[in-house]
Design a protein around this motif. Sequence first.
Motif, PDB file in Angstrom:
ATOM      1  N   PHE A  21      38.040  37.564  38.652  1.00 20.24           N
ATOM      2  CA  PHE A  21      38.168  38.410  37.473  1.00 20.24           C
ATOM      3  C   PHE A  21      39.510  38.202  36.772  1.00 20.24           C
ATOM      4  O   PHE A  21      39.556  37.982  35.568  1.00 20.24           O
ATOM      5  CB  PHE A  21      38.022  39.890  37.876  1.00 20.24           C
ATOM      6  N   ASN A 276      31.084  35.002  47.125  1.00 23.84           N
ATOM      7  CA  ASN A 276      31.649  36.322  46.853  1.00 23.84           C
ATOM      8  C   ASN A 276      33.074  36.387  47.382  1.00 23.84           C
ATOM      9  O   ASN A 276      33.437  35.689  48.328  1.00 23.84           O
ATOM     10  CB  ASN A 276      30.818  37.421  47.514  1.00 23.84           C
ATOM     11  N   SER A 307      37.919  45.663  47.730  1.00 22.32           N
ATOM     12  CA  SER A 307      37.228  45.247  46.521  1.00 22.32           C
ATOM     13  C   SER A 307      36.193  44.191  46.867  1.00 22.32           C
ATOM     14  O   SER A 307      36.356  43.429  47.828  1.00 22.32           O
ATOM     15  CB  SER A 307      38.214  44.699  45.478  1.00 22.32           C
ATOM     16  N   GLN A 309      33.819  41.370  44.674  1.00 19.58           N
ATOM     17  CA  GLN A 309      33.346  40.736  43.450  1.00 19.58           C
ATOM     18  C   GLN A 309      32.010  40.086  43.761  1.00 19.58           C
ATOM     19  O   GLN A 309      31.931  39.060  44.427  1.00 19.58           O
ATOM     20  CB  GLN A 309      34.345  39.709  42.934  1.00 19.58           C
ATOM     21  N   LYS A 312      30.293  36.707  38.713  1.00 18.36           N
ATOM     22  CA  LYS A 312      31.319  36.569  37.690  1.00 18.36           C
ATOM     23  C   LYS A 312      31.405  37.775  36.764  1.00 18.36           C
ATOM     24  O   LYS A 312      32.347  37.877  35.970  1.00 18.36           O
ATOM     25  CB  LYS A 312      31.055  35.321  36.849  1.00 18.36           C
ATOM     26  N   LEU A 315      32.549  43.793  39.508  1.00 24.35           N
ATOM     27  CA  LEU A 315      33.588  44.023  40.507  1.00 24.35           C
ATOM     28  C   LEU A 315      33.576  45.495  40.900  1.00 24.35           C
ATOM     29  O   LEU A 315      33.549  46.376  40.030  1.00 24.35           O
ATOM     30  CB  LEU A 315      34.971  43.640  39.965  1.00 24.35           C
TER      31      LEU A 315
END
Length: 423
Positions: A21, A276, A307, A309, A312, A315
């Motif tokens: 990100f 990921n 966190s 993700q 793309k 998040l």
Amino acid sequence: MGNSIFSKEPPPPMVLVPPIFDFPPIAARTRMMVPAYELLFGKLALQTLFEDYFEKASHLNTRILLKPLEDPHVDLIATVTGPLGKNSGRTIEGNALFRWQRNLDDPNTFMDLSVSTNETMLRLRSCSYYPKYRFGAFGIFPLLNLKRELPEDYGVMGLRYGSEKLSIGSTFMPFPLSRGTPTSAWLVGRAGRLSVGVQFKPLRESKKPMCFKDLNNWSCAIGYGAGSSSPLCPSYNFSLELVRSSKLIASFYQHIVVQRKVKNPFEESQVVGITNYIDFGFELMTRINQDKSSGGADNSSFQLAASWQANKNFLVKGKLGPFCSSVALAFKSWWRPSFTFSITAINDRLRGTSFGFGLSVEDLREPSYQRADPNYVMLTPNKEHLAEGILKDLGKRPLYQSNIDSGNYDNLPKELKPLGKVI
């Protein structure tokens, strides 16, 4: 023979490797102006994990990050933060930062000019680093400041030496009013996976003469970690820090790269999985001195965050502390410029539940959406997903995972390379 002429081999299965990100983080662009002690031991990664996308309660944070196509050496970051609701009684704060960078691939030599509505000021910062000599110099100069109460309000300069194994430097106030008083000094060394460092930084509010023998002006840390700062490489870091002989801080950060199966009707049939990124961080602070004046509630504290993700575009982050917890969800579109929307839910024990929102428009980073084989043996940086499914050729030379493990990142896109070897 005829069948062999018209038959085609099926394309090899692929795994999506989405871009991070926000990598490299915005804070990494000014890291040569910050003592290496403040950034090593996983501090920069923990700061990003604990703060990014966690918006203030009942606030809307908007940010614009733009780089003109005509001159990519300059960019602009403008931020406007304001309360939600008419009866909040709070004002809107705005900040603007104009930056010039000499080399597009080297963020360590730059100059920027910032202005803020929070304080009546105009600040100039400049930094130059020479890799050949491993020497750098930087300065922070408030040009318009109506309240010059402290010596550093007149300007601060710094000198540093940085290599892969050692960083040493000092900041001082060069103007006659401050008489060259040093504001900080640091020494950090790294050997293999072990890092140690010390920092001298007097308290601002202290009116006593500066004394190097006073342990309250010193901090020291030791860290153990592995991996690089590239998002494609798993890494971890554990550190212990003694702050001014009064607080002991233990922290841990880990970046995990995993792959999962994916069934996306909008992707090509040979796409069978996706990479990921999972990050986890923990920080525990406890007081070790005998000062009980602050009360039992301030003697120790902790915070942990994680966190994930998923791809793309999405998040998810969560943060837990002794008095409040937060959950953040961010959505990012990789158009040019890219748009990011985030929402944060904050559960405070005293104030209850509230929400914060963030909106960002960015054209600083160049996104890359890579393909790799499902066993993660080879990364092939030769395709990029753009708007409307257009594919763009970025090169044909593959990069094997063994090269990444050995530290060879030459064939990676710029946005996936490590932050740099200089500490």
